[in-house]
Design an enzyme around this catalytic site. Structure first.
Site, PDB file in Angstrom:
ATOM      1  N   GLU A  69       1.052  -1.070   0.414  1.00 30.85           N
ATOM      2  CA  GLU A  69       0.040   0.382   0.136  1.00 30.85           C
ATOM      3  C   GLU A  69       0.431   1.255  -0.124  1.00 30.85           C
ATOM      4  O   GLU A  69       2.188   0.756   0.824  1.00 30.85           O
ATOM      5  CB  GLU A  69      -1.282   0.385   1.682  1.00 30.85           C
ATOM      6  CG  GLU A  69      -1.551   1.301   1.135  1.00 30.85           C
ATOM      7  CD  GLU A  69      -2.508   0.909   3.001  1.00 30.85           C
ATOM      8  OE1 GLU A  69      -3.582   0.931   2.548  1.00 30.85           O
ATOM      9  OE2 GLU A  69      -2.197   0.516   3.454  1.00 30.85           O
ATOM     10  N   LYS A 141     -10.398   0.772  -2.343  1.00 28.58           N
ATOM     11  CA  LYS A 141     -10.306   0.825  -1.063  1.00 28.58           C
ATOM     12  C   LYS A 141     -11.719   0.784  -0.229  1.00 28.58           C
ATOM     13  O   LYS A 141     -12.531   1.829  -0.864  1.00 28.58           O
ATOM     14  CB  LYS A 141      -9.735   0.728  -0.333  1.00 28.58           C
ATOM     15  CG  LYS A 141      -9.487   0.658   1.374  1.00 28.58           C
ATOM     16  CD  LYS A 141      -8.054   1.204   2.241  1.00 28.58           C
ATOM     17  CE  LYS A 141      -8.324   0.495   3.281  1.00 28.58           C
ATOM     18  NZ  LYS A 141      -6.634   1.365   3.891  1.00 28.58           N
ATOM     19  N   CYS A 182      -4.950  -3.392   2.694  1.00 27.37           N
ATOM     20  CA  CYS A 182      -4.616  -3.073   4.095  1.00 27.37           C
ATOM     21  C   CYS A 182      -6.272  -3.378   5.254  1.00 27.37           C
ATOM     22  O   CYS A 182      -6.417  -4.213   5.330  1.00 27.37           O
ATOM     23  CB  CYS A 182      -4.586  -1.678   4.140  1.00 27.37           C
ATOM     24  SG  CYS A 182      -2.909  -1.547   6.096  1.00 27.37           S
TER      25      CYS A 182
END
Length: 301
Positions: A69, A141, A182
């Site tokens: 990331e 995300k 993440c």
């Protein structure tokens, strides 16, 4: 292109480096470049690499290289990344497309600062580039990191980032890939959706976990996602102290469908890459011996 050359070229790029839930109903929003059955045509085994860096890259002759990331930029001040955010056809991503083509390598670029819906927001976007230099797929995300980390600091990713709403799975020579980023790791329903509705075989989890949460949960969560989905998990991680405010846990790791760690760097703060062979026949073997897909039952909430 040798890995050292890829690292040098990547270093020319900028470097320093609302809470949300995804329901199974949202699985209908899946994006894919081809049908699930196409994954069956993928080669039985392929060599993949997972990069760990403090905002720099290195590569070795693997066919699929996974970056963490915020791989291209980590700001030292709130909102700094908004100023450098670009569309996916901008110069930063085009440079990585050129690198992929020159090195004949697929790239997983997790956590790119994509220009958002307005001047105050960006998307945290995982971009998949194939070995011809074409963007094969992208995932914004879904779960944003709005957390008061115990003994650390308060993070509110949603101040500057707009959450995505689409689950993404895509076929590749390395199996059917499920794209995440993440903090998504803490929401198992997303991974269940990727596995059982979209037939993912390999889950990608590029991350910049905090030191505190990484020490407590990083490997446990990754192995849990691998075991419960019977997928390979490839997790490239940022490592070390980026500035006075931000430090990442590190520990880039590759896990097989049985939950066994098959590759990681010699220590969690190393800069470099770890390599493993992805063997899709092992995915099928684990799923045949432990047929959870056939034995799943719906439960009433």
């Amino acid at each position: 292109m040798a890995l050292a050359s890829l690292a040098a070229a990547a270093s020319l790029l900028p470097a320093a480096a609302a809470r949300s839930r995804v329901s199974l109903a949202r699985c209908r929003g899946m994006a894919s470049s081809s049908s699930p059955s196409a994954a069956a045509g993928a080669s039985a085994a392929a060599r993949v690499g997972v990069v760990q860096m403090t905002s720099e890259a290195a590569s070795s002759g693997v066919k699929f290289l996974c970056f963490p990331e915020v791989f291209s930029f980590i700001g030292s001040k709130d909102g700094e990344s908004i100023k450098i955010a670009e569309p996916l056809d901008g110069p930063i991503m085009q440079r990585y497309c050129s690198l992929a083509k020159e090195s004949s390598m697929w790239l997983s670029l997790g956590g790119f600062q994509e220009k958002g819906p307005d001047d105050s927001h960006q998307y945290n976007t995982h971009v998949l580039i194939d070995d011809s230099g074409e963007i094969r797929s992208s995932y914004r995300k879904i779960h944003l990191f709005d957390v008061d980390v115990p003994g650390n600091m308060v993070y509110k990713e949603s101040r500057f980032t707009t959450a995505g709403d689409t689950v993404v799975a895509v076929d590749s020579p390395f199996g059917r890939l499920g794209l995440t980023v993440c903090y998504d790791l803490r929401f198992p329903e997303l991974y269940q959706c990727l596995r059982f509705k979209h037939q993912a075989q390999v889950l990608l989890v590029p991350s910049a976990f905090t030191k505190v949460t990484g020490e407590a949960h990083w490997e446990i969560l990754l192995r849990a996602r691998a075991i419960e989905t019977q997928c390979y998990v490839i997790a490239a991680a940022q490592a070390g102290k980026h500035n006075e405010k931000r430090e990442s846990y590190g520990d880039s790791i590759i896990i097989d469908p049985w939950g066994t760690v098959i590759a990681r760097l010699p220590d969690r703060l190393s800069t470099g890459f770890a390599v493993a062979d992805i063997d899709l026949s092992k995915v099928e073997a684990v799923r045949t011996k432990m047929p959870i897909s056939e034995l799943r039952r719906r439960t009433n909430e």
